[in-house]
Design an enzyme around this catalytic site. Structure first.
Site, PDB file in Angstrom:
ATOM      1  N   SER A  18       0.849  -1.196   0.000  1.00 27.74           N
ATOM      2  CA  SER A  18       0.000   0.000   0.000  1.00 27.74           C
ATOM      3  C   SER A  18       0.879   1.238   0.000  1.00 27.74           C
ATOM      4  O   SER A  18       1.958   1.246   0.603  1.00 27.74           O
ATOM      5  CB  SER A  18      -0.898   0.021   1.242  1.00 27.74           C
ATOM      6  OG  SER A  18      -1.563   1.273   1.370  1.00 27.74           O
ATOM      7  N   TYR A  58      -1.231   0.208  10.419  1.00 27.79           N
ATOM      8  CA  TYR A  58      -1.419  -0.229   9.032  1.00 27.79           C
ATOM      9  C   TYR A  58      -0.231   0.216   8.187  1.00 27.79           C
ATOM     10  O   TYR A  58       0.364  -0.576   7.446  1.00 27.79           O
ATOM     11  CB  TYR A  58      -2.713   0.347   8.467  1.00 27.79           C
ATOM     12  CG  TYR A  58      -2.997  -0.094   7.046  1.00 27.79           C
ATOM     13  CD1 TYR A  58      -3.427  -1.384   6.770  1.00 27.79           C
ATOM     14  CD2 TYR A  58      -2.846   0.801   5.980  1.00 27.79           C
ATOM     15  CE1 TYR A  58      -3.702  -1.792   5.478  1.00 27.79           C
ATOM     16  CE2 TYR A  58      -3.110   0.395   4.683  1.00 27.79           C
ATOM     17  CZ  TYR A  58      -3.538  -0.892   4.436  1.00 27.79           C
ATOM     18  OH  TYR A  58      -3.802  -1.293   3.140  1.00 27.79           O
TER      19      TYR A  58
END
Length: 247
Positions: A142, A156
């Site tokens: 990501s 995250y």
């Protein structure tokens, strides 16, 4: 199935980006096994849609929790039993827990690591004995590894930054076998989990110079290039496909 037939294993393939990757691989004539956790209905529908009744079995859905090491080991074994070997591993499983650092729950931290980092290692390790030289491993990370423009994304973003380091180390380890390892870092992608009309969409679009969310099929197209012979010289790379999110 013929030993000359290409086989892909997709960890997390029943929805969103994973679904688009499975479909692209299968449409290219590659046999695909993919895992799902809870989306059995979607997974079964994919198999029904992709498997031609008059053709040898070429699509396999396997229920597996990516946080469970044994489940991943069994999934690889089922893939090898069905198709004989594995040419391509695409690690797409992911977990998002949003919490500011003063409120982070330790169990959520551990689950994030287990799914976003550890499962990539386990799946790749278990598949390697069945991968011929010249195979491909692709991790789906990501752009939040590089940029967290909102509160609550610490663990995250940390997990996705770890994917960068894991990808580089794996690429070094597997280079003697001509197995390449790369990391795709999507920006906001229009999926059922993060729709481009959702509650976060307007906030995220202000960070996108290109002015729109990406499509899952665009990520799948990069996967298809990375498994091609033309991409054989690229390894250890992290490739942003983010509409300019990190500019």
């Amino acid at each position: 199935m013929s030993s000359n037939h290409s086989v892909a294993f997709v960890q997390g393939g029943s929805r969103g980006i994973g679904k688009a990757i499975v479909e692209a691989l299968h449409h290219a004539g590659i046999a695909v096994a993919f895992t799902y956790q809870k989306s059995k209905e979607q997974a079964d529908a994919m198999v029904h849609a992709l498997q031609k009744p008059d053709q040898p079995a070429s699509i396999l859905a396997i229920q597996a929790d990516s946080a469970d090491e044994q489940a991943l080991q069994i999934a690889i074994q089922k893939t090898v039993k069905a198709f004989g070997h594995i040419n391509f591993v695409i690690n797409n499983a992911g977990y998002l827990a949003l919490s500011t650092i003063d409120q982070i729950d330790t169990a959520e931290f551990d689950k994030t690591i287990a799914i976003n980092v550890r499962s990539l290692m386990i799946t790749s390790r278990e598949a390697l004995p069945y991968m011929p030289n010249g195979g491909r491993i692709i991790n789906i990370g990501s752009v939040n590894s590089e940029r967290i423009p909102f509160e609550g994304g610490a663990i995250y973003g940390m997990s996705k930054a770890a994917v960068i380091g894991l990808t580089k180390g794996m690429a070094r380890d597997l280079a003697p076998r001509q197995i390449t390892v790369n990391n795709i870092q999507p920006g906001p992608i229009n999926t059922d989990m993060n729709p481009d009309t959702g509650e976060f969409a307007d906030a995220l679009k202000q960070f996108l110079p290109i002015g729109r969310y990406g499509k899952a099929e665009e990520i799948a197209s990069l996967v298809m290039w990375l498994i091609s012979p033309e991409a054989g010289y690229m390894t250890g790379s992290s490739l942003n496909m983010d509409g300019g999110f990190t500019i």
